[in-house]
Write a protein that holds these residues in place. Sequence first.
Motif, PDB file in Angstrom:
ATOM      1  N   PHE A 163       0.720  -1.313   0.331  1.00 47.94           N
ATOM      2  CA  PHE A 163      -0.222   0.226  -0.195  1.00 47.94           C
ATOM      3  C   PHE A 163       1.080   1.685  -0.221  1.00 47.94           C
ATOM      4  N   THR A 164       1.660   1.135   0.758  1.00 48.18           N
ATOM      5  CA  THR A 164       2.842   1.886   0.664  1.00 48.18           C
ATOM      6  C   THR A 164       3.850   2.277  -0.523  1.00 48.18           C
ATOM      7  N   ALA A 165       3.407   1.424  -0.676  1.00 44.84           N
ATOM      8  CA  ALA A 165       4.322   1.292  -1.904  1.00 44.84           C
ATOM      9  C   ALA A 165       3.604   2.374  -3.888  1.00 44.84           C
ATOM     10  N   MET A 166       2.113   1.328  -3.808  1.00 43.40           N
ATOM     11  CA  MET A 166       1.572   1.916  -3.890  1.00 43.40           C
ATOM     12  C   MET A 166       0.668   3.526  -4.259  1.00 43.40           C
ATOM     13  N   GLU A 167       1.233   4.163  -3.267  1.00 41.27           N
ATOM     14  CA  GLU A 167       0.622   5.539  -2.109  1.00 41.27           C
ATOM     15  C   GLU A 167       1.724   6.032  -2.765  1.00 41.27           C
ATOM     16  N   THR A 168       2.635   5.732  -2.197  1.00 40.17           N
ATOM     17  CA  THR A 168       4.139   6.969  -2.917  1.00 40.17           C
ATOM     18  C   THR A 168       4.485   6.939  -4.395  1.00 40.17           C
ATOM     19  N   SER A 169       4.067   6.245  -5.344  1.00 37.26           N
ATOM     20  CA  SER A 169       3.579   6.032  -7.136  1.00 37.26           C
ATOM     21  C   SER A 169       3.089   6.944  -7.013  1.00 37.26           C
ATOM     22  N   ARG A 170       2.440   6.788  -6.773  1.00 32.31           N
ATOM     23  CA  ARG A 170       1.181   8.032  -6.753  1.00 32.31           C
ATOM     24  C   ARG A 170       1.944   9.212  -6.862  1.00 32.31           C
ATOM     25  N   ASP A 171       1.779   9.487  -5.629  1.00 32.01           N
ATOM     26  CA  ASP A 171       2.425  11.090  -5.140  1.00 32.01           C
ATOM     27  C   ASP A 171       3.450  11.219  -6.189  1.00 32.01           C
ATOM     28  N   VAL A 172       4.895  10.374  -7.050  1.00 32.03           N
ATOM     29  CA  VAL A 172       5.598  10.770  -7.504  1.00 32.03           C
ATOM     30  C   VAL A 172       5.005  11.388  -8.646  1.00 32.03           C
ATOM     31  N   LYS A 173       4.100  10.314  -9.160  1.00 36.51           N
ATOM     32  CA  LYS A 173       3.492  10.022 -11.186  1.00 36.51           C
ATOM     33  C   LYS A 173       2.602  11.689 -11.326  1.00 36.51           C
ATOM     34  N   ASP A 174       2.048  11.756  -9.833  1.00 41.39           N
ATOM     35  CA  ASP A 174       1.368  13.291  -9.850  1.00 41.39           C
ATOM     36  C   ASP A 174       2.245  13.928 -10.001  1.00 41.39           C
ATOM     37  N   LEU A 175       3.348  14.200  -9.606  1.00 43.22           N
ATOM     38  CA  LEU A 175       3.674  14.975  -9.726  1.00 43.22           C
ATOM     39  C   LEU A 175       5.584  15.556 -10.145  1.00 43.22           C
ATOM     40  N   ARG A 176       5.094  14.139 -11.725  1.00 36.87           N
ATOM     41  CA  ARG A 176       6.378  13.864 -12.439  1.00 36.87           C
ATOM     42  C   ARG A 176       5.083  15.083 -13.018  1.00 36.87           C
ATOM     43  N   GLU A 177       3.550  14.804 -13.551  1.00 34.64           N
ATOM     44  CA  GLU A 177       2.838  15.302 -14.865  1.00 34.64           C
ATOM     45  C   GLU A 177       2.687  17.016 -14.500  1.00 34.64           C
ATOM     46  N   ALA A 178       2.729  16.838 -12.911  1.00 39.87           N
ATOM     47  CA  ALA A 178       2.718  18.434 -13.052  1.00 39.87           C
ATOM     48  C   ALA A 178       4.040  19.760 -13.308  1.00 39.87           C
ATOM     49  N   VAL A 179       5.174  18.875 -13.168  1.00 34.09           N
ATOM     50  CA  VAL A 179       6.325  19.912 -13.815  1.00 34.09           C
ATOM     51  C   VAL A 179       6.045  19.542 -15.190  1.00 34.09           C
ATOM     52  N   ARG A 180       5.751  18.742 -15.418  1.00 37.79           N
ATOM     53  CA  ARG A 180       5.797  18.459 -17.001  1.00 37.79           C
ATOM     54  C   ARG A 180       4.617  19.499 -17.591  1.00 37.79           C
ATOM     55  N   GLU A 181       4.137  19.517 -16.952  1.00 32.03           N
ATOM     56  CA  GLU A 181       2.256  20.129 -17.360  1.00 32.03           C
ATOM     57  C   GLU A 181       3.138  21.701 -18.597  1.00 32.03           C
ATOM     58  N   GLU A 182       1.987  22.062 -19.327  1.00 36.11           N
ATOM     59  CA  GLU A 182       1.892  23.486 -20.142  1.00 36.11           C
ATOM     60  C   GLU A 182       3.272  22.984 -21.103  1.00 36.11           C
TER      61      GLU A 182
END
Length: 182
Positions: A163-182
């Motif tokens: 569970f912790t790995a999945m949650e952290t993976s989602r946080d990293v994915k969202d951060l990566r997408e936020a940095v890539r936007e625009e």
Amino acid sequence: MNLFPTFRLLAATGVAAGAALLLTSCDTTPRERQEVVRDEVRNLDTLADRAAAKLRVAGRRAARFDSVSRARARQPISDADASTFANELLGTYAGIEQLTPATIEPAFTQFMQQVRARRKAWTQRDWDYATVISRRLNAQFRKIRLDIKGRDELHIRALQTEFTAMETSRDVKDLREAVREE
């Protein structure tokens, strides 16, 4: 100065460009070489400026993502929504405080099966609710841990880690997408 050993070294390493540079530098004046160096420094400065601009933009986006995450974390979790979410994820095991040493391992298993099935469609807020449920399960686990069989405890620990790995993976994915936007 004997350049022959230098040519031998360049030939042995297969660096034809280095040999060409040595030969062409013999045909140029120091002032001409100085101009070439200035041009290369300008090119490097331009590349460094572009990289710095990209890093500034990525940093701003990461900071914006962080502030949005902090704002979301400050919003209180609705008990009614948490209860509904617990019913969806845990089914018959939704009464977390009533879980016994015999029922806690199946509850964790049910929880993780639902998390695996639903996680790709979840928003960060859904993860917040899942985390609340996970914490409640973990608290109950700590209360009754001494009465749980070793095999079940190992399985629960593995599920907690997943569970912790999945949650952290989602946080990293969202951060990566936020940095890539625009």
